[in-house]
Design a protein around this motif. Structure first.
Motif, PDB file in Angstrom:
ATOM      1  N   VAL A  19       6.325  -3.081  -3.146  1.00 49.45           N
ATOM      2  CA  VAL A  19       5.293  -4.047  -3.513  1.00 49.45           C
ATOM      3  C   VAL A  19       4.307  -4.138  -2.356  1.00 49.45           C
ATOM      4  N   LEU A  20       3.037  -4.011  -2.668  1.00 43.03           N
ATOM      5  CA  LEU A  20       1.970  -4.041  -1.684  1.00 43.03           C
ATOM      6  C   LEU A  20       1.095  -5.265  -1.914  1.00 43.03           C
ATOM      7  N   LYS A  21       0.593  -5.836  -0.825  1.00 43.23           N
ATOM      8  CA  LYS A  21      -0.273  -7.008  -0.927  1.00 43.23           C
ATOM      9  C   LYS A  21      -1.170  -7.055   0.299  1.00 43.23           C
ATOM     10  N   LEU A  22      -2.449  -7.320   0.081  1.00 40.84           N
ATOM     11  CA  LEU A  22      -3.382  -7.439   1.190  1.00 40.84           C
ATOM     12  C   LEU A  22      -3.480  -8.900   1.616  1.00 40.84           C
ATOM     13  N   THR A  23      -2.552  -9.304   2.465  1.00 41.86           N
ATOM     14  CA  THR A  23      -2.590 -10.650   3.039  1.00 41.86           C
ATOM     15  C   THR A  23      -3.722 -10.711   4.058  1.00 41.86           C
ATOM     16  N   LEU A  24      -4.024 -11.896   4.550  1.00 37.73           N
ATOM     17  CA  LEU A  24      -5.068 -12.038   5.549  1.00 37.73           C
ATOM     18  C   LEU A  24      -4.730 -11.221   6.803  1.00 37.73           C
ATOM     19  N   GLY A  25      -3.477 -11.256   7.225  1.00 39.09           N
ATOM     20  CA  GLY A  25      -3.049 -10.474   8.386  1.00 39.09           C
ATOM     21  C   GLY A  25      -3.176  -8.982   8.132  1.00 39.09           C
ATOM     22  N   ALA A  26      -2.803  -8.547   6.925  1.00 43.45           N
ATOM     23  CA  ALA A  26      -2.919  -7.125   6.577  1.00 43.45           C
ATOM     24  C   ALA A  26      -4.388  -6.706   6.526  1.00 43.45           C
ATOM     25  N   LEU A  27      -5.253  -7.589   6.030  1.00 39.39           N
ATOM     26  CA  LEU A  27      -6.688  -7.284   6.003  1.00 39.39           C
ATOM     27  C   LEU A  27      -7.259  -7.181   7.412  1.00 39.39           C
ATOM     28  N   GLU A  29      -5.600  -6.304  10.083  1.00 38.35           N
ATOM     29  CA  GLU A  29      -5.089  -5.038  10.622  1.00 38.35           C
ATOM     30  C   GLU A  29      -5.872  -3.861  10.046  1.00 38.35           C
ATOM     31  N   LEU A  30      -6.168  -3.918   8.761  1.00 34.42           N
ATOM     32  CA  LEU A  30      -6.940  -2.869   8.098  1.00 34.42           C
ATOM     33  C   LEU A  30      -8.330  -2.777   8.714  1.00 34.42           C
ATOM     34  N   GLU A  31      -8.972  -3.897   8.896  1.00 34.71           N
ATOM     35  CA  GLU A  31     -10.308  -3.922   9.476  1.00 34.71           C
ATOM     36  C   GLU A  31     -10.328  -3.302  10.875  1.00 34.71           C
ATOM     37  N   GLU A  35     -12.935   2.949  10.523  1.00 35.91           N
ATOM     38  CA  GLU A  35     -14.002   3.539  11.321  1.00 35.91           C
ATOM     39  C   GLU A  35     -15.326   2.831  11.059  1.00 35.91           C
ATOM     40  N   ALA A  36     -15.547   2.397   9.827  1.00 40.74           N
ATOM     41  CA  ALA A  36     -16.788   1.716   9.466  1.00 40.74           C
ATOM     42  C   ALA A  36     -16.831   0.308  10.050  1.00 40.74           C
ATOM     43  N   GLY A  37     -15.676  -0.255  10.350  1.00 47.45           N
ATOM     44  CA  GLY A  37     -15.631  -1.534  11.028  1.00 47.45           C
ATOM     45  C   GLY A  37     -15.588  -2.769  10.164  1.00 47.45           C
ATOM     46  N   ASP A  38     -15.859  -2.671   8.878  1.00 48.32           N
ATOM     47  CA  ASP A  38     -15.767  -3.876   8.060  1.00 48.32           C
ATOM     48  C   ASP A  38     -15.278  -3.566   6.658  1.00 48.32           C
ATOM     49  N   LEU A  39     -14.817  -4.600   6.001  1.00 48.66           N
ATOM     50  CA  LEU A  39     -14.242  -4.429   4.664  1.00 48.66           C
ATOM     51  C   LEU A  39     -15.313  -4.197   3.603  1.00 48.66           C
ATOM     52  N   ILE A  40     -16.503  -4.747   3.799  1.00 52.80           N
ATOM     53  CA  ILE A  40     -17.573  -4.566   2.816  1.00 52.80           C
ATOM     54  C   ILE A  40     -17.911  -3.081   2.676  1.00 52.80           C
ATOM     55  N   ALA A  41     -17.984  -2.376   3.798  1.00 55.11           N
ATOM     56  CA  ALA A  41     -18.262  -0.925   3.742  1.00 55.11           C
ATOM     57  C   ALA A  41     -17.148  -0.201   2.989  1.00 55.11           C
ATOM     58  N   LEU A  42     -15.904  -0.614   3.208  1.00 56.60           N
ATOM     59  CA  LEU A  42     -14.776  -0.003   2.507  1.00 56.60           C
ATOM     60  C   LEU A  42     -14.863  -0.266   1.006  1.00 56.60           C
ATOM     61  N   ALA A  58      -5.050   4.012   4.915  1.00 52.14           N
ATOM     62  CA  ALA A  58      -5.175   2.733   5.624  1.00 52.14           C
ATOM     63  C   ALA A  58      -4.912   1.564   4.691  1.00 52.14           C
ATOM     64  N   LEU A  59      -5.413   1.629   3.469  1.00 57.18           N
ATOM     65  CA  LEU A  59      -5.170   0.564   2.492  1.00 57.18           C
ATOM     66  C   LEU A  59      -3.708   0.485   2.082  1.00 57.18           C
ATOM     67  N   ILE A  60      -3.089   1.636   1.850  1.00 58.58           N
ATOM     68  CA  ILE A  60      -1.675   1.654   1.463  1.00 58.58           C
ATOM     69  C   ILE A  60      -0.818   1.088   2.586  1.00 58.58           C
ATOM     70  N   VAL A  61      -1.067   1.480   3.825  1.00 62.04           N
ATOM     71  CA  VAL A  61      -0.302   0.960   4.962  1.00 62.04           C
ATOM     72  C   VAL A  61      -0.501  -0.543   5.075  1.00 62.04           C
ATOM     73  N   ALA A  62      -1.754  -1.009   4.991  1.00 63.63           N
ATOM     74  CA  ALA A  62      -2.019  -2.449   5.081  1.00 63.63           C
ATOM     75  C   ALA A  62      -1.322  -3.208   3.959  1.00 63.63           C
ATOM     76  N   GLY A  63      -1.377  -2.653   2.745  1.00 61.88           N
ATOM     77  CA  GLY A  63      -0.723  -3.302   1.608  1.00 61.88           C
ATOM     78  C   GLY A  63       0.789  -3.351   1.764  1.00 61.88           C
ATOM     79  N   LEU A  64       1.361  -2.257   2.238  1.00 65.23           N
ATOM     80  CA  LEU A  64       2.811  -2.244   2.480  1.00 65.23           C
ATOM     81  C   LEU A  64       3.184  -3.271   3.538  1.00 65.23           C
ATOM     82  N   ARG A  65       2.405  -3.320   4.621  1.00 63.38           N
ATOM     83  CA  ARG A  65       2.695  -4.270   5.697  1.00 63.38           C
ATOM     84  C   ARG A  65       2.542  -5.704   5.195  1.00 63.38           C
ATOM     85  N   GLY A  66       1.546  -5.949   4.351  1.00 66.12           N
ATOM     86  CA  GLY A  66       1.378  -7.275   3.753  1.00 66.12           C
ATOM     87  C   GLY A  66       2.536  -7.628   2.833  1.00 66.12           C
ATOM     88  N   GLY A  67       3.190  -6.609   2.299  1.00 69.63           N
ATOM     89  CA  GLY A  67       4.357  -6.815   1.445  1.00 69.63           C
ATOM     90  C   GLY A  67       5.659  -6.892   2.217  1.00 69.63           C
TER      91      GLY A  67
END
Length: 108
Positions: A19-27, A29-31, A35-42, A58-67
């Motif tokens: 189960v993956l989830k983009l928590t604030l902490g995971a976001l 970490e993702l940010e 390389e682009a530096g922000d989530l809007i660019a992503l 990067a998104l999968i890792v962040a989601g896994l970590r949030g989970g």
């Protein structure tokens, strides 16, 4: 079982459903890893279909970590993902959409 109303998505990695989830902490970490530096660019890259495999990883890792997963991107380099890169990209996009979607009004 994932809860889409809580922003969760699922992906089978190495034969195990994760189960993956983009928590604030995971976001955050993702940010920090982007390389682009922000989530809007992503988000714009995903919306335009111009995302890279690095974005997906990067998104999968962040989601896994949030989970609750405690691994790193290196742990996924040789991992078997059910559905391959296409499924990983689909779940990555789904995570972004669910993380920033407004909740639906159950009365509508």
């Amino acid at each position: 079982m994932e809860n889409p109303w809580a922003g969760e998505a699922a992906l089978v990695i190495g034969g195990e459903r994760q189960v993956l989830k983009l928590t604030l902490g995971a976001l955050a970490e993702l940010e920090a890893t982007l390389e682009a530096g922000d989530l809007i660019a992503l988000i714009e890259r995903f919306e335009g279909g111009r995302f890279s495999s690095r974005d997906v990883l990067a998104l999968i890792v962040a989601g896994l970590r949030g989970g609750g997963w405690r691994g790193t991107a290196a742990d996924l380099l040789s991992a078997e993902i059910e559905g391959g890169p296409v499924e990983a990209a689909r779940v990555a996009g789904l995570l972004l959409a669910r993380a920033f979607a407004l909740p639906s009004d159950p009365r509508k």
